[in-house]
Design a protein around this motif. Structure first.
Motif: not given
Length: 81
Positions: A1-28
């Motif tokens: 497993m990669p070393e720096h894993l974060v939950p969805e809310d922190l991924a959204a903050y890191w990217t400056g995007r909504p959590a729905t965008t993080i889920r969509r990017w994963a689906a795509e």
């Protein structure tokens, strides 16, 4: 497993995007979903190395510009049976 894993809310903050965008990017296929069954909520984590960092003000941490949309992750072609 990669070393720096974060939950969805922190991924959204890191990217400056909504959590729905993080889920969509994963689906795509732009981000890899990692699963940790020990996590209470949904166990889905994202790798910081795959997440584009947003530009933020160094003093206030206010969003200046969201991170760019990542490219689709290249995968090996499936072999026909």
């Amino acid at each position: 497993m990669p070393e720096h894993l974060v939950p969805e809310d922190l991924a959204a903050y890191w990217t400056g995007r909504p959590a729905t965008t993080i889920r969509r990017w994963a689906a795509e296929g732009r981000l890899t979903r990692h699963h940790d069954p020990a996590r209470r909520k949904n166990g889905v984590l994202y790798d910081l190395a795959e997440l584009p960092e947003a530009r933020r003000d160094s003093d206030t941490r206010k969003l200046i510009a969201p991170g760019p949309t990542p490219d689709v992750i290249e995968t090996a072609p499936l072999l026909a049976a």
